[in-house]
Design a protein around this motif. Structure first.
Motif, PDB file in Angstrom:
ATOM      1  N   TYR A  82       0.835  -1.198   0.000  1.00 57.72           N
ATOM      2  CA  TYR A  82       0.000   0.000   0.000  1.00 57.72           C
ATOM      3  C   TYR A  82       0.871   1.250   0.000  1.00 57.72           C
ATOM      4  N   CYS A  83       0.476   2.212  -0.792  1.00 55.69           N
ATOM      5  CA  CYS A  83       1.100   3.524  -0.757  1.00 55.69           C
ATOM      6  C   CYS A  83       0.409   4.370   0.304  1.00 55.69           C
ATOM      7  N   ASN A  84       1.168   5.206   0.970  1.00 55.00           N
ATOM      8  CA  ASN A  84       0.654   6.011   2.076  1.00 55.00           C
ATOM      9  C   ASN A  84       1.134   7.449   1.933  1.00 55.00           C
ATOM     10  N   ALA A  85       0.258   8.379   2.282  1.00 58.15           N
ATOM     11  CA  ALA A  85       0.642   9.793   2.304  1.00 58.15           C
ATOM     12  C   ALA A  85       0.212  10.408   3.628  1.00 58.15           C
ATOM     13  N   LEU A  86       1.083  11.238   4.179  1.00 58.98           N
ATOM     14  CA  LEU A  86       0.825  11.884   5.464  1.00 58.98           C
ATOM     15  C   LEU A  86       0.877  13.396   5.252  1.00 58.98           C
ATOM     16  N   ILE A  87      -0.234  14.053   5.606  1.00 57.83           N
ATOM     17  CA  ILE A  87      -0.305  15.498   5.447  1.00 57.83           C
ATOM     18  C   ILE A  87      -0.612  16.118   6.802  1.00 57.83           C
TER      19      ILE A  87
END
Length: 118
Positions: free
Chosen positions: A94-99
């Protein structure tokens, strides 16, 4: 908000290589950190590698020296190059992004299956 789309999974033999891509729907230079996680069959999701907006990289001990995470800001894409693959690398990746903006927001792609088997 950001949408993430992974690609590049499939079947590979032990010792082989595979590259995964994660395309983001917005400029990744505005995303605090991006990463790859994986969920092996019957197990919990675990960290594989992360890269933050400053270029700092972290790897799980199990993939150090074999996997490489990188980012191309011009293409809004994060990559995971996987070498010397082992059967235990079999998982949904899974790709993950944190903002971080007033609060912390986490986004996930739908995942791509990687199977390492002869």
């Amino acid at each position: 908000q950001v949408q993430l789309v992974e690609s590049g999974g499939g079947l590979v033999q032990p010792g082989g290589s595979m590259s995964l891509s994660c395309a983001a729907s917005r400029s990744i230079s505005t995303i605090n950190a991006m990463g790859w996680y994986r969920q092996p069959p019957g197990k919990q999701r675990e960290l594989v590698a992360t890269i933050d907006s400053g270029g700092r990289i972290d790897y799980a001990d199990s993939v150090k020296g074999r996997f490489t995470i990188s980012r191309d800001n011009a293409k809004n894409t994060v990559y995971l190059q996987m070498n010397s693959l082992k059967p235990e690398d079999t998982a949904v990746y899974y790709c993950n992004a944190l903002i971080r903006y007033l609060a912390t927001y986490t986004y996930w792609g739908h995942g791509t299956q990687v199977t390492v088997s002869s």
